[in-house]
Motif scaffolding. Structure first.
Motif, mmCIF file in Angstrom:
data_model
loop_
_atom_site.group_PDB
_atom_site.id
_atom_site.type_symbol
_atom_site.label_atom_id
_atom_site.label_comp_id
_atom_site.label_asym_id
_atom_site.label_seq_id
_atom_site.Cartn_x
_atom_site.Cartn_y
_atom_site.Cartn_z
ATOM 1 N N LYS A 119 -5.732 1.078 -5.100
ATOM 2 C CA LYS A 119 -5.663 1.596 -3.731
ATOM 3 C C LYS A 119 -6.886 1.168 -2.923
ATOM 4 O O LYS A 119 -6.766 0.738 -1.774
ATOM 5 C CB LYS A 119 -5.577 3.125 -3.793
ATOM 6 C CG LYS A 119 -4.613 3.742 -2.826
ATOM 7 C CD LYS A 119 -4.436 5.208 -3.113
ATOM 8 C CE LYS A 119 -5.355 6.018 -2.277
ATOM 9 N NZ LYS A 119 -5.099 7.446 -2.321
ATOM 10 N N ASN A 120 -8.055 1.269 -3.525
ATOM 11 C CA ASN A 120 -9.280 0.854 -2.840
ATOM 12 C C ASN A 120 -9.267 -0.638 -2.530
ATOM 13 O O ASN A 120 -9.697 -1.059 -1.453
ATOM 14 C CB ASN A 120 -10.507 1.221 -3.668
ATOM 15 C CG ASN A 120 -10.811 2.698 -3.624
ATOM 16 O OD1 ASN A 120 -10.474 3.385 -2.670
ATOM 17 N ND2 ASN A 120 -11.447 3.202 -4.663
ATOM 18 N N ARG A 154 -6.575 -2.524 -2.067
ATOM 19 C CA ARG A 154 -5.603 -2.723 -0.985
ATOM 20 C C ARG A 154 -6.192 -2.283 0.354
ATOM 21 O O ARG A 154 -6.011 -2.939 1.374
ATOM 22 C CB ARG A 154 -4.320 -1.942 -1.248
ATOM 23 C CG ARG A 154 -3.542 -2.438 -2.406
ATOM 24 C CD ARG A 154 -2.607 -3.545 -1.968
ATOM 25 N NE ARG A 154 -1.796 -3.919 -3.103
ATOM 26 C CZ ARG A 154 -1.796 -5.122 -3.636
ATOM 27 N NH1 ARG A 154 -2.527 -6.069 -3.107
ATOM 28 N NH2 ARG A 154 -1.054 -5.404 -4.664
ATOM 29 N N TYR A 155 -6.894 -1.159 0.341
ATOM 30 C CA TYR A 155 -7.492 -0.660 1.582
ATOM 31 C C TYR A 155 -8.513 -1.663 2.128
ATOM 32 O O TYR A 155 -8.544 -1.937 3.332
ATOM 33 C CB TYR A 155 -8.149 0.712 1.359
ATOM 34 C CG TYR A 155 -8.842 1.207 2.597
ATOM 35 C CD1 TYR A 155 -8.110 1.757 3.644
ATOM 36 C CD2 TYR A 155 -10.220 1.082 2.744
ATOM 37 C CE1 TYR A 155 -8.728 2.186 4.802
ATOM 38 C CE2 TYR A 155 -10.847 1.515 3.901
ATOM 39 C CZ TYR A 155 -10.107 2.064 4.923
ATOM 40 O OH TYR A 155 -10.725 2.471 6.070
ATOM 41 N N GLN A 159 -8.402 -3.537 5.687
ATOM 42 C CA GLN A 159 -9.539 -3.476 6.608
ATOM 43 C C GLN A 159 -9.980 -4.886 7.005
ATOM 44 O O GLN A 159 -10.286 -5.137 8.169
ATOM 45 C CB GLN A 159 -10.704 -2.710 5.978
ATOM 46 C CG GLN A 159 -11.837 -2.433 6.943
ATOM 47 C CD GLN A 159 -11.411 -1.557 8.104
ATOM 48 O OE1 GLN A 159 -10.830 -0.500 7.929
ATOM 49 N NE2 GLN A 159 -11.700 -1.999 9.322
ATOM 50 N N PHE A 213 0.839 -1.200 0.000
ATOM 51 C CA PHE A 213 0.000 0.000 0.000
ATOM 52 C C PHE A 213 0.878 1.255 0.000
ATOM 53 O O PHE A 213 0.620 2.211 -0.733
ATOM 54 C CB PHE A 213 -0.922 -0.022 1.221
ATOM 55 C CG PHE A 213 -1.976 1.047 1.229
ATOM 56 C CD1 PHE A 213 -3.011 1.033 0.307
ATOM 57 C CD2 PHE A 213 -1.942 2.068 2.160
ATOM 58 C CE1 PHE A 213 -4.003 2.012 0.317
ATOM 59 C CE2 PHE A 213 -2.922 3.052 2.179
ATOM 60 C CZ PHE A 213 -3.944 3.028 1.248
ATOM 61 N N ASN A 256 -0.395 9.485 2.571
ATOM 62 C CA ASN A 256 -1.756 9.718 2.085
ATOM 63 C C ASN A 256 -2.164 11.177 2.297
ATOM 64 O O ASN A 256 -2.841 11.764 1.451
ATOM 65 C CB ASN A 256 -2.735 8.761 2.767
ATOM 66 C CG ASN A 256 -3.985 8.552 1.961
ATOM 67 O OD1 ASN A 256 -3.953 8.445 0.740
ATOM 68 N ND2 ASN A 256 -5.109 8.510 2.640
#
Length: 164
Positions: free
Chosen positions: A57-58, A60-61, A65, A31, A115
């Motif tokens: 990115k989404n 990986r996020y 989570q 990330f 970020n």
């Protein structure tokens, strides 16, 4: 009234926690690399490639989570809160796991900072684009200075006063 302490972790729960910490460290490393790529694109003005980065990115996020949620469930099932102190308590005597946990914490701090930087770069780029758009829109409201044949026209064009 004495507070009950959490039960001692089993070797299986310690191993599961160690695996989750390892997975989280790997995901955070990827990330962070992605955020660094995004920053380079923002600095270089390569905005077309940002959509692809945003999608990755989404993903990986969401994976980070998921790992966090799984770690929280494991800790809760062991009678511990989701905290640094709980992980350090459970992993007492496991120096490699604790070192990896420290790495997770550092990677998370770095990712948060990177970020924030990228967010500021995006805001700057948006402000620049908004200013350019305002200039273009203001210019579009002006009467053209040239006619279709390329000859200059007087601004205000229209009819001469008193002519029909």
């Amino acid at each position: 009234m004495m507070k009950q302490s959490a039960p001692l972790p089993t070797p299986a729960s310690q191993q599961r926690l160690a695996l989750l910490i390892e997975a989280e460290a790997m995901q955070l490393g990827e990330f962070l690399a992605l955020l660094e790529r995004e920053e380079g694109m923002l600095v270089n003005g390569d905005t077309d490639a940002l959509l692809g980065i945003a999608k990755i990115k989404n993903e990986r996020y969401r994976e980070l989570q998921r790992l966090h949620d799984e770690r929280a469930r494991l800790l809760g099932g062991m009678g511990h809160s989701v905290s640094d102190a709980s992980i350090r308590s459970i992993c007492t005597g496991l120096p490699r796991v604790l070192a990896r946990w420290d790495e997770v914490l550092e990677l998370a701090r770095s990712a948060r900072a990177r970020n924030e930087i990228n967010g500021k770069l995006i805001l700057e780029r948006m402000a620049h684009n908004q200013a350019a758009l305002s200039v273009l829109l203001a210019a579009a409201d002006q009467a053209p200075l040239y006619d279709a044949d390329g000859h200059t026209r007087t601004v205000g064009g229209g009819r001469i006063l008193g002519s029909a």
